[in-house]
Design a protein around this motif. Structure first.
Motif, PDB file in Angstrom:
ATOM      1  N   ALA A  66       0.840  -1.201   0.000  1.00  0.00           N
ATOM      2  CA  ALA A  66       0.000   0.000   0.000  1.00  0.00           C
ATOM      3  C   ALA A  66       0.871   1.245   0.000  1.00  0.00           C
ATOM      4  O   ALA A  66       1.848   1.346   0.746  1.00  0.00           O
ATOM      5  N   ALA A  67       0.504   2.201  -0.844  1.00  0.00           N
ATOM      6  CA  ALA A  67       1.304   3.423  -0.972  1.00  0.00           C
ATOM      7  C   ALA A  67       0.873   4.493   0.016  1.00  0.00           C
ATOM      8  O   ALA A  67       1.696   5.269   0.480  1.00  0.00           O
ATOM      9  N   THR A  68      -0.402   4.531   0.341  1.00  0.00           N
ATOM     10  CA  THR A  68      -0.924   5.565   1.235  1.00  0.00           C
ATOM     11  C   THR A  68      -1.627   4.894   2.418  1.00  0.00           C
ATOM     12  O   THR A  68      -1.968   3.710   2.346  1.00  0.00           O
ATOM     13  N   PRO A  69      -1.880   5.646   3.476  1.00  0.00           N
ATOM     14  CA  PRO A  69      -2.629   5.074   4.595  1.00  0.00           C
ATOM     15  C   PRO A  69      -4.026   4.578   4.193  1.00  0.00           C
ATOM     16  O   PRO A  69      -4.513   3.595   4.733  1.00  0.00           O
ATOM     17  N   VAL A  70      -4.643   5.249   3.239  1.00  0.00           N
ATOM     18  CA  VAL A  70      -5.962   4.798   2.765  1.00  0.00           C
ATOM     19  C   VAL A  70      -5.831   3.425   2.106  1.00  0.00           C
ATOM     20  O   VAL A  70      -6.633   2.518   2.363  1.00  0.00           O
ATOM     21  N   ASP A  71      -4.821   3.265   1.262  1.00  0.00           N
ATOM     22  CA  ASP A  71      -4.587   1.962   0.628  1.00  0.00           C
ATOM     23  C   ASP A  71      -4.229   0.898   1.672  1.00  0.00           C
ATOM     24  O   ASP A  71      -4.585  -0.265   1.531  1.00  0.00           O
ATOM     25  N   GLU A  72      -3.528   1.322   2.706  1.00  0.00           N
ATOM     26  CA  GLU A  72      -3.145   0.387   3.773  1.00  0.00           C
ATOM     27  C   GLU A  72      -4.388  -0.134   4.500  1.00  0.00           C
ATOM     28  O   GLU A  72      -4.510  -1.337   4.753  1.00  0.00           O
ATOM     29  N   VAL A  73      -5.323   0.761   4.808  1.00  0.00           N
ATOM     30  CA  VAL A  73      -6.563   0.347   5.471  1.00  0.00           C
ATOM     31  C   VAL A  73      -7.351  -0.592   4.566  1.00  0.00           C
ATOM     32  O   VAL A  73      -7.898  -1.608   5.023  1.00  0.00           O
ATOM     33  N   ALA A  74      -7.404  -0.300   3.278  1.00  0.00           N
ATOM     34  CA  ALA A  74      -8.114  -1.172   2.335  1.00  0.00           C
ATOM     35  C   ALA A  74      -7.449  -2.544   2.255  1.00  0.00           C
ATOM     36  O   ALA A  74      -8.139  -3.574   2.214  1.00  0.00           O
ATOM     37  N   ALA A  78      -9.096  -6.174   3.332  1.00  0.00           N
ATOM     38  CA  ALA A  78      -9.147  -7.323   2.420  1.00  0.00           C
ATOM     39  C   ALA A  78      -8.486  -8.553   3.046  1.00  0.00           C
ATOM     40  O   ALA A  78      -9.009  -9.673   2.935  1.00  0.00           O
ATOM     41  N   LEU A  79      -7.359  -8.355   3.713  1.00  0.00           N
ATOM     42  CA  LEU A  79      -6.679  -9.486   4.349  1.00  0.00           C
ATOM     43  C   LEU A  79      -7.511 -10.074   5.483  1.00  0.00           C
ATOM     44  O   LEU A  79      -7.574 -11.302   5.640  1.00  0.00           O
ATOM     45  N   LEU A  80      -8.158  -9.214   6.263  1.00  0.00           N
ATOM     46  CA  LEU A  80      -9.015  -9.725   7.344  1.00  0.00           C
ATOM     47  C   LEU A  80     -10.212 -10.487   6.787  1.00  0.00           C
ATOM     48  O   LEU A  80     -10.625 -11.500   7.353  1.00  0.00           O
ATOM     49  N   ARG A  81     -10.746 -10.027   5.678  1.00  0.00           N
ATOM     50  CA  ARG A  81     -11.880 -10.749   5.067  1.00  0.00           C
ATOM     51  C   ARG A  81     -11.434 -12.122   4.561  1.00  0.00           C
ATOM     52  O   ARG A  81     -12.147 -13.104   4.706  1.00  0.00           O
TER      53      ARG A  81
END
Length: 153
Positions: A66-74, A78-81
């Motif tokens: 992930a490049a940004t914190p927003v991408d990191e949260v996404a 996805a990994l938790l799902r």
């Protein structure tokens, strides 16, 4: 008086006690069984440790892309799902508060009331605080490992 009663009696001499070494064959079997159990436990723990290290690497690599914190949260969401799906089929379909309650560990409401709430809309915000994303990563990594290991609560 008879001839037998006039004979002198000798003391009873006990044979020497058996030596402690080498042990009897049964003790060798007990030792072999004990060593087998120890080896099996060591193998099982090493296997489990390697598997958890692979899961940690999978999580860390997914988040590192992930490049940004927003991408990191996404990526975390996805990994938790994915982990929830492997743990309990259908759990990845939960939404909102039900999803956060599924992620909560017993005695903790870290997802429902704490940093985990960022999972609800953090991937859709224009900006996310980097510190909040880091706290979420720590929390989510522990829960990811728990789900992959099969620990529900």
């Amino acid at each position: 008086m008879s001839a037998a009663s006039s004979l002198p009696l000798r003391d009873v001499h006990l044979p020497p006690s058996p030596p402690w070494w080498p042990p009897a064959p049964g003790w060798w079997l007990v030792l072999a069984a004990l060593l087998g159990v120890v080896a099996l436990l060591w193998w099982w723990r090493a296997r489990r440790r390697r598997r958890e290290q692979r899961w940690m690497r999978l999580f860390d690599d997914g988040v590192a892309q992930a490049a940004t914190p927003v991408d990191e949260v996404a990526a975390i969401a996805a990994l938790l799902r994915r982990a929830a799906r492997t743990h309990q089929p259908g759990a990845e379909l939960l939404q909102g508060e039900a999803w956060l309650e599924f992620l909560d560990e017993p005695g903790s409401r870290a997802f429902s009331d704490g940093d985990g709430r960022l999972l609800l809309d953090g991937g859709y915000r224009p900006k996310v605080d980097a510190e909040a994303a880091t706290r979420l990563r720590v929390l989510a990594r522990r829960r990811f490992l728990g789900l992959m290991a099969g620990r529900r609560r």
